[in-house]
Design an enzyme around this catalytic site. Structure first.
Site, short mmCIF file in Angstrom:
data_model
loop_
_atom_site.label_atom_id
_atom_site.label_comp_id
_atom_site.label_asym_id
_atom_site.label_seq_id
_atom_site.Cartn_x
_atom_site.Cartn_y
_atom_site.Cartn_z
N HIS A 134 -6.28 -5.40 -2.77
CA HIS A 134 -7.03 -5.82 -1.59
C HIS A 134 -7.20 -7.32 -1.53
O HIS A 134 -7.93 -7.84 -0.68
CB HIS A 134 -8.38 -5.13 -1.56
N ARG A 164 0.81 -1.21 0.00
CA ARG A 164 0.00 0.00 0.00
C ARG A 164 0.84 1.26 0.00
O ARG A 164 0.40 2.32 -0.46
CB ARG A 164 -0.92 0.00 1.22
#
Length: 349
Positions: free
Chosen positions: A210, A79
């Site tokens: 994700h 991320r």
């Protein structure tokens, strides 16, 4: 880029005055103009093949050890690329600590109590500095680390382009004005991604980050109890899945409790898209990819063909990694601070 991209990190948007909104929009537009007009540094694979040939192996070894200690660190490290590159390009501005004269990005709305694993990048930088001092930028280490976290979780491998410089400053305001909320819908995300020359396909594929990681209850309580101010749960959620999340995230409960972003949370695969098809997306910005007509087709495609997802994800990561601001930079010796105590010649990107 949601919890874009845990791809953009979860935060609750706070109320802003009209003048503040206009100012932030103008700031963002000026940044995009600068991004488009700047003469950028050429990035290429093998950039350190002569100056620090061990760099990529050193970084991967650090990521591997970190994941062995804590598997969740893979998602956290991945991320970091999203949150760095979307704010003034991939320049490691995200890694700078606040100073008396600068509010950095770590405490921005999208990052505070959300982004993790800064210390993993510190360890990777330390390992590289020990062998090749002052050669490899923190910005490049972020890009390598995101790739390695993907590969070591079972995802695709690819050649990263390197040669970035580290920024001399950071901006909490820029991060606040750019990074989206987990409440964002696909229409908003499509528009945001297009400003960075990223397509609808890129948006959906990159949201597949994700496939690993967790999200906070703070980011979804509105979906469970008050979607769009209705006082009711999000209708685009499987009832059994909703009941499970309501046990994890009771009304008025601890917002920092985490839930899995997909059913195979430590394996990078296409389960994330299968979950969206069955209305089991964790974040609103995830599930909207299937409810929105422009993105639904890619969700179905990736849910059926993991190889197509992997190929599109790699293409998106490379395109995102190309974002540069064109501002002067340096090779930081410590990713958390500029080289003010160890002056080096500034380089034009």
């Amino acid at each position: 880029m949601k919890n874009l991209i845990n791809t953009i990190a979860p935060f609750q948007p706070h109320p802003r005055t009209l003048s503040e909104q206009v100012l932030m929009s103008l700031t963002f537009l000026l940044f995009l103009l600068n991004l488009a007009m700047a003469a950028t540094k050429e990035l290429r694979p093998g950039y350190y093949s002569k100056t620090c040939p061990q760099a990529e192996l050193l970084v991967r070894n650090v990521i591997k050890k970190s994941m062995a200690r804590e598997p969740r660190s893979a998602a956290s490290v991945m991320r970091l690329q999203f949150h760095d590159c979307f704010v003034n390009g991939c320049d490691a501005s995200l890694l700078l600590d606040d100073t008396p004269n600068m509010l950095g990005e770590k405490l921005s709305l999208s990052n505070i109590n959300s982004l993790r694993s800064y210390e993993v990048i510190d360890k990777a930088k330390k390992a590289v500095e020990k062998v090749c001092p002052g050669v490899v930028s923190c910005a490049d280490i972020l890009i390598m680390a995101a790739r390695d976290a993907t590969v070591l979780s079972g995802g695709p491998d690819w050649e990263v382009k390197l040669g970035r410089l580290d920024s001399l400053t950071a901006s909490q305001q820029d991060s606040d004005s750019i990074m989206p909320s987990p409440r964002a819908n696909s229409s908003y995300l499509i528009d945001l991604f297009s400003k960075f020359n990223l397509s609808v396909k890129d948006l959906v594929a990159l949201s597949g980050s994700h496939s690993i990681g967790k999200g906070r209850c703070f980011s979804i309580v509105f979906r469970l109890y008050n979607q769009s101010g209705s006082g009711k749960p999000d209708p685009a959620m499987d009832p059994k899945f909703r009941a499970k999340l309501q046990k994890q995230c009771p009304r008025g409960g601890d917002g920092n409790i985490t839930g899995d972003l997909d059913a195979t949370t430590v394996v990078f695969d296409n389960q994330y898209f299968k979950d969206l098809v069955h209305q089991r997306g964790f974040l609103n910005s995830d599930q909207t990819l299937f409810t929105f007509h422009q993105t639904r087709g890619y969700v179905r495609q990736f849910s059926k063909d993991q190889n197509k997802f992997f190929k599109a994800f790699v293409e998106g990561m490379i395109k995102m990694g190309d974002l540069q601001s064109g501002r002067p930079g340096e090779i930081r010796r410590n990713c958390r601070v500029v080289n003010s105590q160890h002056p080096v010649k500034l380089l034009e990107s």
